[in-house]
Write a protein that holds these residues in place. Structure first.
Motif, PDB file in Angstrom:
ATOM      1  N   ALA A  32     -42.868  49.612 -27.304  1.00  0.00           N
ATOM      2  CA  ALA A  32     -41.668  49.296 -28.087  1.00  0.00           C
ATOM      3  C   ALA A  32     -41.831  47.941 -28.743  1.00  0.00           C
ATOM      4  CB  ALA A  32     -40.423  49.295 -27.197  1.00  0.00           C
ATOM      5  N   ARG A  66     -31.986  45.606 -25.196  1.00  0.00           N
ATOM      6  CA  ARG A  66     -31.493  46.973 -24.993  1.00  0.00           C
ATOM      7  C   ARG A  66     -32.187  47.959 -25.924  1.00  0.00           C
ATOM      8  NH1 ARG A  66     -26.376  44.395 -24.262  1.00  0.00           N
ATOM      9  NH2 ARG A  66     -25.851  44.737 -26.459  1.00  0.00           N
ATOM     10  N   ARG A  67     -32.334  47.578 -27.192  1.00  0.00           N
ATOM     11  CA  ARG A  67     -32.982  48.471 -28.157  1.00  0.00           C
ATOM     12  C   ARG A  67     -34.435  48.742 -27.763  1.00  0.00           C
ATOM     13  NH1 ARG A  67     -30.866  45.086 -32.048  1.00  0.00           N
ATOM     14  NH2 ARG A  67     -32.964  44.528 -32.758  1.00  0.00           N
ATOM     15  N   GLU A  70     -34.512  51.205 -24.870  1.00  0.00           N
ATOM     16  CA  GLU A  70     -34.115  52.530 -25.338  1.00  0.00           C
ATOM     17  C   GLU A  70     -35.238  53.183 -26.131  1.00  0.00           C
ATOM     18  OE1 GLU A  70     -30.584  51.807 -27.553  1.00  0.00           O
ATOM     19  OE2 GLU A  70     -29.322  51.452 -25.780  1.00  0.00           O
ATOM     20  N   SER A  71     -35.902  52.391 -26.969  1.00  0.00           N
ATOM     21  CA  SER A  71     -36.996  52.903 -27.791  1.00  0.00           C
ATOM     22  C   SER A  71     -38.159  53.372 -26.929  1.00  0.00           C
ATOM     23  CB  SER A  71     -37.472  51.815 -28.766  1.00  0.00           C
ATOM     24  OG  SER A  71     -38.612  52.229 -29.486  1.00  0.00           O
ATOM     25  N   ALA A  72     -38.441  52.626 -25.854  1.00  0.00           N
ATOM     26  CA  ALA A  72     -39.568  52.970 -24.989  1.00  0.00           C
ATOM     27  C   ALA A  72     -39.219  54.041 -23.964  1.00  0.00           C
ATOM     28  CB  ALA A  72     -40.055  51.717 -24.264  1.00  0.00           C
ATOM     29  N   GLY A  73     -37.923  54.310 -23.790  1.00  0.00           N
ATOM     30  CA  GLY A  73     -37.517  55.258 -22.764  1.00  0.00           C
ATOM     31  C   GLY A  73     -37.733  54.720 -21.362  1.00  0.00           C
ATOM     32  N   LEU A  74     -37.581  53.410 -21.212  1.00  0.00           N
ATOM     33  CA  LEU A  74     -37.804  52.749 -19.936  1.00  0.00           C
ATOM     34  C   LEU A  74     -36.524  52.099 -19.433  1.00  0.00           C
ATOM     35  CD1 LEU A  74     -41.200  50.928 -20.668  1.00  0.00           C
ATOM     36  CD2 LEU A  74     -40.883  53.019 -19.326  1.00  0.00           C
ATOM     37  N   GLU A  75     -36.527  51.736 -18.160  1.00  0.00           N
ATOM     38  CA  GLU A  75     -35.454  50.967 -17.552  1.00  0.00           C
ATOM     39  C   GLU A  75     -35.971  49.564 -17.250  1.00  0.00           C
ATOM     40  OE1 GLU A  75     -32.433  52.129 -17.232  1.00  0.00           O
ATOM     41  OE2 GLU A  75     -32.941  54.187 -17.831  1.00  0.00           O
ATOM     42  N   ASP A  78     -38.511  49.097 -14.577  1.00  0.00           N
ATOM     43  CA  ASP A  78     -39.901  49.508 -14.785  1.00  0.00           C
ATOM     44  C   ASP A  78     -40.821  48.327 -15.093  1.00  0.00           C
ATOM     45  OD1 ASP A  78     -39.452  52.307 -14.479  1.00  0.00           O
ATOM     46  OD2 ASP A  78     -38.618  52.376 -16.513  1.00  0.00           O
TER      47      ASP A  78
END
Length: 348
Positions: A32, A66-67, A70-75, A78
């Motif tokens: 990301a 946050r973006r 969200e873009s990476a699909g991670l929390e 992680d």
């Protein structure tokens, strides 16, 4: 070994957050890259206002983080390590990023790595073209820096062999754009105007190219002054300034000097790879002339895509990954920003 590295960049007027994955073989994968720019807030001043930049970073940091996730699909959970720009750059802007990175590292209980902004501009190329050969030569060209660097190891050994003695190339672009009535920042509008101009129309000087000048240093102040005098003389005669021709001739002078010195440095050092990065690396004439001259000299040219050339968090995450892979010790939590951090200090 940490695998997910978060990078935070706030050295000037872009708030950047990047996420990368460090693989077991040492390669780095971009997950990301999110950037919030405050350039429009500075445009009316014709340059970056440090206080405005610092406040913009404060406002943009959390949304940009946050973006990115969200873009990476991670929390957030992680993340295995956090890297942050500690210098060089604007003091207030750097402090915002360092404070944020400390907070994330402490909250997640992961190691913190304070890294060099300039080295990040080189490291970002590995996201696109893979590991850097050792040694390689880097030409770093941005609004605040113009340097020729020998890179023996991206995480530990970078040596400056040439630098600007006055204006950086990007700074000269901004000042010439103002002379021509073009918007800030000056790089893109000058590049666009130059496409319809004649690069040979005006013989602007090539700074620091005399026999007694330092072979690998740069100077663009004299070029900027020459453009100003030419424009003033033209207007004093009641003639219209040919903006496209001035832009093309100025741009040709900059690209000519940058590429000639870079290729000469690589040739004399016996180095077979040249990396060009920094915001001005996105300039069409610079990249075209570099490709031509590198091909003629048998030098491999690597230029990151334009998005990665400008300031971003991905480059800091990438550098952080290489620092982690090299086994460098994490930074202490009392880490502070260093606006004058030399390029030879890759991490603190």
């Amino acid at each position: 070994m940490p695998s997910i590295i978060m990078g935070v960049e706030t050295s000037c007027d872009e708030t950047g957050v990047g996420l990368v994955r460090l693989h077991d073989d040492g390669t780095v994968e971009l997950l990301a890259d999110e950037v919030a720019s405050s350039v429009e807030e500075h445009a009316r001043f014709g340059g970056v206002v440090p206080e405005v930049a610092s406040r913009a970073h404060l406002e943009a940091m959390a949304p940009t983080v946050r973006r990115a996730f969200e873009s990476a699909g991670l929390e957030l959970s992680d993340v295995d390590a956090v890297a942050v720009t500690v210098g060089p750059g604007l003091a207030g802007a750097l402090l915002v990023g360092v404070a944020a990175a400390k907070a994330y590292a402490a909250a997640l209980d992961v190691p913190l790595y304070g890294v060099n902004h300039l080295a990040g501009h080189i490291a970002v190329d590995t996201l696109e073209h893979g590991p850097l050969p050792s040694p390689c030569l880097a030409l770093l060209v941005s609004g605040g820096h113009t340097q020729l660097l020998r890179v023996d190891h991206i995480a530990s050994k970078i040596t400056e062999i040439g630098s600007t003695v006055d204006d950086a190339a990007g700074e000269a672009y901004d000042k010439v754009a103002r002379l021509l009535g073009l918007p800030y920042p000056g790089g893109p509008p000058i590049d666009k105007a130059a496409k319809s101009g004649d690069a040979q129309a005006i013989a602007f000087p090539r700074g620091m190219t005399g026999p007694r000048d330092a072979k690998f240093d740069f100077s663009f102040s004299g070029l900027k002054t020459a453009v100003a005098r030419w424009v003033e003389a033209t207007e004093s005669r009641g003639e219209q300034v040919p903006v496209a021709d001035v832009a093309a001739s100025f741009q040709e002078a900059v690209a000519d000097v940058l590429t000639a010195k870079a290729v000469r440095a690589a040739t004399e050092s016996g180095i077979g790879t040249l990396v060009i990065s920094g915001g001005v690396a996105a300039n069409s004439r610079l990249s075209a002339l570099a490709r031509q001259r590198c091909a003629e000299a048998g030098i491999e040219l690597r230029v990151p895509r334009p998005r990665l050339c400008t300031d971003n968090g991905a480059m800091i995450a990438a550098l952080g990954a290489h620092v982690v892979a090299a086994g460098c010790a994490p930074s202490a939590m009392d880490l502070s920003a260093n606006p004058a951090l030399p390029v030879s200090t890759v991490s603190l």
